[in-house]
Enzyme design. Sequence first.
Site, PDB file in Angstrom:
ATOM      1  CG  ASP A 159      66.758   5.703  24.772  1.00 22.29           C
ATOM      2  OD1 ASP A 159      66.654   6.388  23.751  1.00 22.29           O
ATOM      3  OD2 ASP A 159      65.898   4.880  25.150  1.00 22.29           O
ATOM      4  CE  LYS A 163      62.550   9.463  24.651  1.00 21.52           C
ATOM      5  NZ  LYS A 163      61.695  10.181  23.733  1.00 21.52           N
ATOM      6  CG  MET A 168      59.959   6.548  33.690  1.00 26.14           C
ATOM      7  SD  MET A 168      59.296   6.993  32.091  1.00 26.14           S
ATOM      8  CE  MET A 168      58.276   5.576  31.704  1.00 26.14           C
TER       9      MET A 168
HETATM   10  N1  SAH Z   1      62.569   0.247  28.220  1.00 26.83           N
HETATM   11  C1  SAH Z   1      63.069   0.374  29.567  1.00 26.83           C
HETATM   12  C2  SAH Z   1      62.271   1.357  30.379  1.00 26.83           C
HETATM   13  C3  SAH Z   1      62.310   2.753  29.879  1.00 26.83           C
HETATM   14  S1  SAH Z   1      61.488   3.884  30.912  1.00 26.83           S
HETATM   15  C4  SAH Z   1      63.101  -1.009  30.223  1.00 26.83           C
HETATM   16  O1  SAH Z   1      62.559  -1.969  29.676  1.00 26.83           O
HETATM   17  O2  SAH Z   1      63.688  -1.136  31.298  1.00 26.83           O
HETATM   18  C5  SAH Z   1      62.762   4.447  31.969  1.00 26.83           C
HETATM   19  C6  SAH Z   1      62.589   3.898  33.350  1.00 26.83           C
HETATM   20  O3  SAH Z   1      63.040   2.570  33.415  1.00 26.83           O
HETATM   21  C7  SAH Z   1      63.396   4.598  34.411  1.00 26.83           C
HETATM   22  O4  SAH Z   1      62.764   5.778  34.862  1.00 26.83           O
HETATM   23  C8  SAH Z   1      63.428   3.548  35.490  1.00 26.83           C
HETATM   24  O5  SAH Z   1      62.197   3.513  36.176  1.00 26.83           O
HETATM   25  C9  SAH Z   1      63.520   2.282  34.688  1.00 26.83           C
HETATM   26  N2  SAH Z   1      64.917   1.796  34.561  1.00 26.83           N
HETATM   27  C10 SAH Z   1      65.600   1.626  33.441  1.00 26.83           C
HETATM   28  N3  SAH Z   1      66.829   1.104  33.687  1.00 26.83           N
HETATM   29  C11 SAH Z   1      66.886   0.948  35.029  1.00 26.83           C
HETATM   30  C12 SAH Z   1      67.887   0.441  35.909  1.00 26.83           C
HETATM   31  N4  SAH Z   1      69.067  -0.009  35.473  1.00 26.83           N
HETATM   32  N5  SAH Z   1      67.606   0.426  37.234  1.00 26.83           N
HETATM   33  C13 SAH Z   1      66.426   0.861  37.704  1.00 26.83           C
HETATM   34  N6  SAH Z   1      65.460   1.337  36.898  1.00 26.83           N
HETATM   35  C14 SAH Z   1      65.679   1.373  35.589  1.00 26.83           C
END
Ligand code: SAH
Length: 464
Positions: free
Chosen positions: A249, A271, A384
């Site tokens: 991703d 994405k 998100m």
């Molecule tokens: N599977 C991922 C989430 C995917 S959805 C997980 O478990 O973290 C994508 C969202 O995850 C982003 O829009 C944001 O809200 C959050 N996200 C992912 N990595 C992040 C990070 N390092 N810092 C803050 N938000 C994060």
Amino acid sequence: MDHFPIFLAVQGRHIVVSGGGEAALAKLRLLLKTTARITVYAAEALPALTDLAAEGRLTLVDRALAPGDAADAALFYAANDDAKEDARVASFARADGALVNWVDNLEESAFITPAIVDRDPVTIAIGTEGAAPVLARAIKADLEARLSPTLGLAARIGKGFRAAADALPMGRKRRDFWAEYYSDIAPQTIEKEGEAGLVPALATLLDRHLSGTASPGRVDLVGAGPGDPELLTLKARRLLDRADVVIHDRLVSPAILELARREALLVDAGKTGFGPSMAQQEICRLMVAHAAEGAHVVRLKGGDPSVFGRLDEEIAALDGAGLDWSVVPGVTAASAAAAQIGQSLTKRDRNSSLRVLTGHDMQGFAEQDWRGLARPGTVAAIYMGARGARFIQGRLMMHGAAPETPVTAVENASRPDARVIATSLARLPADLDTAAAQGPVILLYGLAPRAAQAALPLLQEEFA
Ligand code: SAH
């Protein structure tokens, strides 16, 4: 090399230790891994030592060592934490003909004990001839992380299968068989079926190699964590190290992609959430196509694959194609963000549950149980959610949430460029606009950074 590393046969032989304190105990932790017979001489012994004696793991003689006590000893340790006593017992043991190690005294020792990585029957000895014990420990830690804990079991079972594997011609063919067993088949089988599955798996693998059929591909759906490479699991690291193809991703940080095998094909399935992205169908098609050709595919997802990761669609595609897969969890953004602000996601007397929600779904801004969320003390991790902040704020206030409810937005959690935006429900959209975040943002609704928490009563007055 002043010290030559060897592996000494100690099965059934006698090892004698003089000392009943910490130094002796430290050596005994190692010695007890052997099949040697162990006797400890100590006028006074720590409870841990008397416990070991009670368990029958060693013989404890409650007096100081005397001449003749080390007469049949293969090895002798002077470990009294007392130079005078060590000198005394070392000379007795030498006179008895034993090889003597005087703990922390290189010059007076006939041998030294290395740092050991134990995956019996695979053992790795690390020595620095006393020059840099810190370095030896660092190397040990590195190897411990790199080698699967099940390596020893795999080697033990593999050893028993050597004769059968001799059916393969010597050289390349036999080497390929064992390489596939140790790198793929053994760890996967132990994880899925335990030790009992190993021999049947070896037999199947041998059949395949004898008939010359190509190895089937597989897909591991792996969590890459929030960005800090140190937050990868050991399993994720090992799989990255072996993958032929890595489909990742956009959220997966470059520092993590660096860890992929140099020959691996990296595919960016980027994405962006709103911008152009590879369609989910296309990602599934790619995974299946590569694995069907025999590739070991790692599908690398930001955070944890099971949290807003469209995991089910990908698993369905793999099942549909009859491919083998596994899921490797990762540190999710909510955990990383909570760590960043020094807060816990649940807390006694505050919130006994944590809500995990998304700010938008395929249809647009996501509807939630707003009434429940508006209740005081509620804590939610909103993924998100940045773009939908105004919508979320409106819905929550409409359902009675207090405007001063703390909300903390964390951008790039766990990364060097992390940013914490501490705000309140009332000011959330405006503060996010000002911050103009470029990286991924998670909202921790109901949580303020620990440091800012002290200032909260003030904040509440402002809205009173
Ligand atoms: N599977 C991922 C989430 C995917 S959805 C997980 O478990 O973290 C994508 C969202 O995850 C982003 O829009 C944001 O809200 C959050 N996200 C992912 N990595 C992040 C990070 N390092 N810092 C803050 N938000 C994060």
